[in-house]
Design a protein around this motif. Structure first.
Motif, PDB file in Angstrom:
ATOM      1  N   ASP A 190      43.113   4.119 -23.001  1.00 37.91           N
ATOM      2  CA  ASP A 190      43.191   4.235 -21.552  1.00 37.91           C
ATOM      3  C   ASP A 190      43.671   5.619 -21.137  1.00 37.91           C
ATOM      4  OD1 ASP A 190      45.715   3.913 -22.574  1.00 37.91           O
ATOM      5  OD2 ASP A 190      46.452   2.678 -20.932  1.00 37.91           O
ATOM      6  N   TRP A 196      40.993  -2.429 -16.955  1.00 42.45           N
ATOM      7  CA  TRP A 196      40.148  -2.766 -15.809  1.00 42.45           C
ATOM      8  C   TRP A 196      40.112  -4.274 -15.607  1.00 42.45           C
ATOM      9  CZ3 TRP A 196      35.888  -5.816 -14.860  1.00 42.45           C
ATOM     10  CH2 TRP A 196      35.284  -5.647 -13.599  1.00 42.45           C
ATOM     11  N   THR A 352      38.842   1.374 -18.487  1.00 45.79           N
ATOM     12  CA  THR A 352      37.892   2.193 -17.756  1.00 45.79           C
ATOM     13  C   THR A 352      38.468   3.582 -17.542  1.00 45.79           C
ATOM     14  OG1 THR A 352      36.546   2.299 -15.738  1.00 45.79           O
ATOM     15  CG2 THR A 352      38.786   1.507 -15.499  1.00 45.79           C
ATOM     16  N   THR A 354      39.387   5.934 -14.992  1.00 46.16           N
ATOM     17  CA  THR A 354      39.723   5.944 -13.563  1.00 46.16           C
ATOM     18  C   THR A 354      40.820   6.977 -13.362  1.00 46.16           C
ATOM     19  OG1 THR A 354      39.231   3.565 -13.420  1.00 46.16           O
ATOM     20  CG2 THR A 354      40.428   4.553 -11.581  1.00 46.16           C
ATOM     21  N   GLU A 383      30.889   4.493 -13.793  1.00 52.86           N
ATOM     22  CA  GLU A 383      32.067   4.654 -14.645  1.00 52.86           C
ATOM     23  C   GLU A 383      31.793   5.627 -15.783  1.00 52.86           C
ATOM     24  OE1 GLU A 383      34.911   3.874 -17.904  1.00 52.86           O
ATOM     25  OE2 GLU A 383      32.790   3.313 -17.933  1.00 52.86           O
TER      26      GLU A 383
END
Length: 483
Positions: A190, A196, A352, A354, A383
């Motif tokens: 991550d 996610w 994900t 992000t 994504e």
């Protein structure tokens, strides 16, 4: 197992020292010291993360004579990475024979470590590597290579600072400030984002929903009805943990009509994929990553059997979950097979990229080139488009060259590198290749930046190998007649 018949770790460590001595490694430090702001010492390399990727990268740097390095990890010592935290499989999924994070040193392989303690016969009898034993091995790697790790250090800010980077860490008792010339983000699956889950699950109270990466109190699920969303290995492993903790019923809700049956990544475990993927055109790398994403990865057979041996386990497929609401003390899930009610929901829905989930990288995020910049006409799979477009050494590239060139002082040794370099930054099969690629990039950067000093040192080098008394020049006036 007993260690009585094995030569022991002391013998292995002696062998390691001897092997490295034959290679003249670790190489002596050749990087000139540079003072940081206000004259404070500056690290040549800071490594964020002291798990498998951080360890491998540090070893690769040491082998190249880059010694002014330090690793930082927010976890306490012995809990770096996922192995004894949110990883819940009994054994590793990777085959035991893979060389892993040894960085091409045979004495640093898991097999060498294992056989030194339990012998070759036990190695042959071993099936898959027990997960917790893998963490023991990583702890040994840290110790035997003398890596300096500062645990309990959570990065809160990253900023350019002259010809280096300024890092701010939160620690017990206050902040710590570190400057470095280069930063390696070896911060896990991550590393550029987080776990996610769909928004309707995030809206539920924390007492009713967990992500598979959370610190879950499985004992509290005894006697309760639990839904696990997903078909991933982590989803199945978490279902097994809930069953073994005494859950009354555990239902795996799978969006697909079936589990993936074929692990496509096994076909990509070759030097060609690991070393050559970066050389493919962007369209080819995009197509491969999209195919792998759509194909999915099957959960290990042993993990599935770990669940199906429990009568309290059930699977619903295809059963997409489309909504959730609190209903009394329970959760009502809206699914493709109608409403279902549970006491707790575990989302095995992966991670994900992000950038907003990483406030410590807020200065980095807008400055780096992304795959959406590389493929501006691509509209599918947003994504994946948020992954960074990395340079040949896994370094970030500036979105605006000439203004944000500082980002190239940072390399991405985490899972977000897969779009550009394939799976060599977080998975056991290719981790040493990724570590060496990063180390070579850092070496080139440090060497070229210091080239004037290296050249000056070379010009001033004056250790004579000849003193002048080893020969005599013939005087032509004394030469014999006829010469």
């Amino acid at each position: 197992m007993t260690a009585a018949a094995a030569p022991g770790l002391a013998a292995l460590e002696n062998r390691l020292r001897r092997d490295l001595a034959f290679l003249e490694e670790p190489a002596k430090n050749w990087v000139p010291a540079r003072p940081g702001p206000e004259g404070r010492p500056m690290l040549d390399v800071a490594i964020l993360g002291a798990g498998m990727a951080g360890i491998a990268t540090a070893i690769a740097l040491l082998r190249r004579g880059i010694r002014n390095i330090r690793l930082f990890d927010k976890a306490e010592a012995g809990r770096e990475g996922p192995w004894v935290t949110y990883a819940r499989m009994r054994t590793l999924r990777s085959p035991k024979h893979l060389s892993g994070p040894c960085v091409d040193v045979p004495a640093l392989t898991f097999r060498a470590w294992f056989e030194a303690q339990w012998g070759a016969a036990e190695w042959e009898a071993l099936g898959r590597i027990p997960r917790v034993q893998w963490m023991d091995y990583l702890d040994w790697l840290r110790r035997v290579t003398g890596l300096r790790v500062e645990n309990g250090s959570a990065l809160t800010d990253l900023a350019p600072a002259g010809d280096g980077l300024a890092l701010t860490f939160r620690r017990t008792g206050g902040e710590a400030h570190v400057t470095c010339r280069h930063l390696v983000l070896a911060n896990g699956r991550d590393g550029l984002g987080g776990p996610w889950m769909p928004a309707f699950l995030r809206a539920l109270p924390g007492s009713l929903v967990s992500h598979s990466a959370d610190d879950i109190d499985f004992a509290a699920l005894a006697g309760r009805d639990v839904a696990v969303i997903g078909a991933s290995a982590s989803a199945v492993d978490n279902a097994a943990e809930a069953l073994e903790a005494g859950a009354r019923r555990v239902v795996l809700l799978v969006r697909r009509p079936d589990f993936p049956r074929v692990n496509k990544s096994l076909a990509a475990n070759s030097p060609g994929f690991a070393r050559g993927f970066r050389a493919l055109p962007p369209e080819a790398r995009w197509a491969l990553n999209r195919h792998m994403r759509e194909a999915g990865v099957p959960p290990p057979k042993a993990s599935v059997l770990r669940c199906t041996e429990h009568p309290a386990f059930a699977i619903r497929m295809p059963c997409p979950v489309t909504g959730a609401a609190v209903e009394g003390a329970r959760v009502r899930l809206e699914t493709g097979q109608g409403p279902m009610r549970f006491d707790h929901v575990i989302a095995g829905t992966g991670f994900t990229v992000t950038w907003a989930a990483r406030p410590e990288l807020a200065r980095l995020a807008p400055a780096v080139r992304l795959w959406r910049d590389l493929l501006p006409d691509m509209r599918e799979d947003a994504e994946l488009l948020d992954h960074p477009d990395l340079g040949p050494g896994m370094e970030f590239l500036p979105r605006q060259p000439g203004r944000d060139d500082w980002v190239s002082r940072i390399t991405c040794m985490n899972n977000a590198a897969m779009m550009s370099h394939g799976r060599i930054a977080g998975d056991i099969p290719g981790i040493s290749i990724g570590a060496q690629r990063v180390a070579d990039q850092v070496l080139e950067q440090l060497f070229t930046e210091d080239w004037p000093r290296h050249f000056d040192a070379l010009r001033r080098f004056d250790v004579a190998e000849l003193t002048g008394d080893e020969w005599q020049v013939e005087d032509p006036l004394e030469a014999a007649p006829g010469d």
